[in-house]
Design a protein around this motif. Structure first.
Motif, mmCIF file in Angstrom:
data_model
loop_
_atom_site.group_PDB
_atom_site.id
_atom_site.type_symbol
_atom_site.label_atom_id
_atom_site.label_comp_id
_atom_site.label_asym_id
_atom_site.label_seq_id
_atom_site.Cartn_x
_atom_site.Cartn_y
_atom_site.Cartn_z
ATOM 1 N N ILE A 1 0.985 -1.317 0.009
ATOM 2 C CA ILE A 1 -0.057 0.127 -0.077
ATOM 3 C C ILE A 1 0.728 1.323 0.113
ATOM 4 N N GLN A 2 0.741 1.874 -0.981
ATOM 5 C CA GLN A 2 1.527 3.141 -1.142
ATOM 6 C C GLN A 2 0.968 4.549 -1.000
ATOM 7 N N THR A 3 -0.430 4.564 -0.901
ATOM 8 C CA THR A 3 -1.254 5.963 -0.782
ATOM 9 C C THR A 3 -2.488 5.765 0.193
ATOM 10 N N VAL A 4 -2.675 7.042 1.035
ATOM 11 C CA VAL A 4 -3.885 7.058 1.579
ATOM 12 C C VAL A 4 -5.188 6.704 0.905
ATOM 13 N N ARG A 5 -5.113 7.024 -0.382
ATOM 14 C CA ARG A 5 -6.425 6.664 -1.005
ATOM 15 C C ARG A 5 -6.527 5.077 -1.120
ATOM 16 N N GLU A 6 -5.434 4.365 -1.121
ATOM 17 C CA GLU A 6 -5.438 2.912 -0.878
ATOM 18 C C GLU A 6 -5.972 2.206 0.217
ATOM 19 N N LEU B 1 -9.371 0.241 1.203
ATOM 20 C CA LEU B 1 -9.451 -0.875 1.778
ATOM 21 C C LEU B 1 -10.474 -0.967 2.851
ATOM 22 N N LEU B 2 -10.660 0.396 3.654
ATOM 23 C CA LEU B 2 -11.693 0.748 4.584
ATOM 24 C C LEU B 2 -13.085 0.405 3.983
ATOM 25 N N ASN B 3 -13.120 0.529 2.810
ATOM 26 C CA ASN B 3 -14.550 0.518 2.119
ATOM 27 C C ASN B 3 -14.806 -0.787 1.529
ATOM 28 N N GLY B 4 -13.627 -1.787 1.491
ATOM 29 C CA GLY B 4 -13.918 -3.020 0.906
ATOM 30 C C GLY B 4 -13.858 -2.996 -0.587
ATOM 31 N N SER B 5 -13.256 -1.648 -1.389
ATOM 32 C CA SER B 5 -13.198 -1.910 -2.719
ATOM 33 C C SER B 5 -11.610 -1.877 -3.325
#
Lengths: 348, 81
Positions: B61-66, B70-74
């Motif tokens: 995982i490299q970014t906050v977006r990732e 992950l938190l949103n299951g997508s």
């Protein structure tokens, strides 16, 4: 396969000792952000530890524990014919620290003495070795010493490791009880692929005099060690429950290596273990490496019971990677004691 | 999870000082996202959200977006455990 059942060894007592100098995470590391300290403390459950002074080594702590144990049991030192020291912090590369202890505890020349280099799984491996020697008839009485002074290999500026480890020494008295019904079941495992996940890279003979001082300090890949613990230890416990034909509630106590309170609680939940059967002493003493498991039992109050034998599971896991568990009958009347080591008193 | 709450949670995990992370942040812009930060992320994902992923996975995982994905299951990274 290193799964085995052995009869005929009795655990007569455990004495542990910790240095008097108390290190408090929130007070003694002003170079770390206080929010960082609180988060790490919350995750692992460690608030304080005990550090040995510069003149106190593993042998000193183990000697003090061993002398007190012999006295408590009224064992004549001359009757001890085996000494196993399990540690990652010996006094010297050579000679073996167990030889120093043999002399300082007044054990006879007929006592076989050996150092074993293991950390967090140390105690389980030490019991396995001692049981093998006793069951084979090679030894009658063994002192199993498990101790470490990790404060001496931790970089105080490394926030991954600086807040975790503490020092302690322990001694366990084990003897032949071939006429008893005591049975021990062991499962031992190793995965050297993870060797570099927890390592002191310098100072051994591969890198004798590293240029960088940090090479003498412990490096920990916390994320992979976290993975190792949560994915390997629940199956180990379930395997031992199957192997020993016991249900989880058959055990009076589960003595875990004390590395991370959150993970211990997670593992207990995964295995159906009531947390009331899992003593936790991370908060006061941190991760004491080889000493962690026996220190935890020595600090524990044994459950009040009419049984003469308690069913206890010991679980060790960490550096190596090495892990193992033993299901052991522990006499309800065994000696359990912890005390604070004062160097000046020990010398007098 | 709502984006604002997710960003607050991620900022709390890394103990970022004086600001809330944004979707543009990544490992390079977050000093606290070091090896210890990675461990804290791994632990808090499991503890707070029941998301169990491996250390190898979290290392990718490299970014906050990732993390938000992950938190949103997508998130698209396959789970390795």
């Amino acid at each position: 396969m290193a799964n085995c059942q052995m009869k005929g060894m009795a655990l007569r007592g455990i004495v542990s000792c910790v240095p008097e100098r108390e290190i408090i995470n929130e007070r003694d590391f002003p170079w770390f952000d206080s929010a960082d300290i609180r988060k790490i403390t919350a995750m692992v459950g460690i608030s304080s530890r005990r550090f040995a002074d510069e003149h106190t080594c593993t042998s000193d702590l183990c000697q003090a524990a061993g002398a007190k144990l012999l006295e408590q049991l009224q064992w004549d030192p001359k009757t001890v014919d085996g000494l196993i020291l399990v540690t990652q912090t010996p006094d010297y590369i050579m000679p073996p620290t167990s030889c120093l202890l043999q002399e300082r505890l007044g054990l006879p020349e007929t006592c076989a003495s050996v150092d074993v280099s293991l950390g967090c799984s140390a105690y389980v491996y030490g019991l396995w070795l001692a049981n093998s020697l006793i069951t084979a008839g090679a030894c009658h009485r063994i002192l199993l010493m498990a101790g470490d002074t990790p404060s001496k290999y931790v970089n105080p500026k490394d926030r991954s490791t600086a807040l975790l480890f503490g020092d302690a020494g322990t001694a366990t008295a084990l003897e032949d009880a071939s006429d008893s019904r005591m049975v021990a079941s062991y499962i031992m495992k190793t995965d050297g692929k993870g060797a570099e996940q927890l390592i002191v890279p310098g100072g051994g003979f591969r890198n004798r005099f590293p240029d960088e001082q940090s090479q003498h300090c412990v490096f920990m890949d916390g994320a992979h060690i976290f993975d190792f613990t949560r994915f390997r230890i629940p199956p180990l416990i379930k395997e031992l429950l199957d192997y020993s034909h016991n249900a989880a509630n058959a055990y009076d106590l589960y003595i875990f290596h004390q590395a991370n309170e959150y993970l211990i609680r997670f593992i207990a939940a995964q295995c159906g273990i009531e947390i009331s059967r899992v003593p936790l002493f991370l908060k006061q003493f941190g991760n004491t490496a080889a000493a962690s498991v026996p220190l935890t039992l020595a600090l524990s109050k044994l459950p009040v019971t009419e049984k003469d034998l308690l069913q206890v599971m010991f679980i060790g896991f960490g550096v190596g990677l090495s892990w193992g568990a033993v299901s052991l009958n522990v006499p309800a009347n065994c000696v359990l004691q912890n005390f604070v080591y004062h160097r000046e008193q020990a010398r007098s | 999870m709502e984006q604002t709450k997710a960003l607050e949670w991620i900022s709390d995990v890394f103990a970022v000082k004086g600001r809330i992370l944004s979707m543009k942040d990544d490992r390079m812009s977050v000093a606290e996202w070091d090896s210890l930060g990675t461990l804290l992320l791994l632990s808090r994902l499991q503890e707070d959200h029941g998301i169990i992923i491996s250390a190898d996975h979290v290392a990718r995982i490299q970014t906050v977006r990732e993390i938000c994905e992950l938190l949103n299951g997508s998130e698209a990274v396959p789970k390795s455990q």
